[in-house]
Design a protein around this motif. Structure first.
Motif: not given
Length: 242
Positions: A224-231, A233-242
């Motif tokens: 049930n995690a959201s992007l705001d719950d991620l660190p 660096d990890l949030r940036a990697r996920l956003q770049a993959a999208q």
């Protein structure tokens, strides 16, 4: 009939072999008993005596035979005694009458004020949450996979292998009611049991119960995690993959 010639005072006479064997046996026993320096040598034409050493073959042979007889006998006695104590133990079994006690029961209620060994340490560990770190989460995952996953599944969805084979299924950890429950609720269920789940107090230590609770929170967050719950660096990697 086979005959031997016996040398004695007054000449020679013949005697049956059985009589001579008995006579020779008595001489050998007497020789051994008195530790004499004289022995018996049986020949084809009769018998004669000659000197021999103190520790002669007859003495050694007799002792050897005694050892061969006594050792198995002593071993048999020892095994019989051991078997009696191990198989038919003089003890009381649970729920059996016990004339030794006043109430006649084997299972006795502990006296008032009795404290179990290490009970104080267990109460202290149950009342204090350990510090949350990676080592605690790793320990919680290990204990969860051993004790909880068979019913709750490794994801916490409540469809473990035991449930798939007919056991009543527990609720998913990811429903709102359990996501909103506090940590103490999970700890108490592990300690006391709930519904068809029995208590794990004797199987899981208090610290490991807290570790399992921490891992359950990690499972809930993972589903049930959201992007705001991620660190960052990890949030940036996920956003770049999208």
């Amino acid at each position: 009939m086979i005959m031997l010639r016996h040398s004695c005072r007054g000449g020679f006479e013949t005697r049956p072999v059985s009589i001579l064997r008995s006579y020779i046996g008595s001489l050998v026993r007497r020789t051994i008993a008195t530790k004499s320096h004289r022995g018996i040598l049986l020949k084809a034409g009769g018998f004669e005596t000659r000197p021999y050493k103190r520790h002669d073959r007859a003495v050694r042979s007799t002792r050897l035979h005694l050892h061969r007889i006594m050792l198995p006998l002593l071993l048999a006695v020892a095994l019989a005694a051991c078997g009696q104590n191990m198989i038919d133990q003089p003890k009381y079994n649970e729920y059996k009458p016990a004339p030794l006690f006043r109430d006649g029961r084997v299972l006795q209620i502990p006296p008032a004020g009795t404290v179990a060994r290490d009970d104080a340490d267990r109460h202290k560990a149950a009342a204090e949450k350990p510090h949350l770190d990676a080592a605690l989460l790793a320990r919680g995952q290990e204990q969860f996979d051993i004790y909880c996953a068979p019913c709750h599944a490794r994801t916490g969805a409540g469809n473990g292998m035991i449930v798939q084979r007919g056991m009543p299924g527990p609720p998913s950890y990811h429903i709102d009611r359990l996501r909103m429950a506090d940590d103490q609720r999970f700890f108490d269920v592990i300690t006391n049991g709930h519904g068809v789940m029995y208590s794990y107090a004797q199987r899981v230590t208090p610290r490991d119960r807290w570790a399992i609770v921490a891992y359950i929170r990690a499972l809930q967050l993972s589903q049930n995690a959201s992007l705001d719950d991620l660190p960052d660096d990890l949030r940036a990697r996920l956003q770049a993959a999208q």
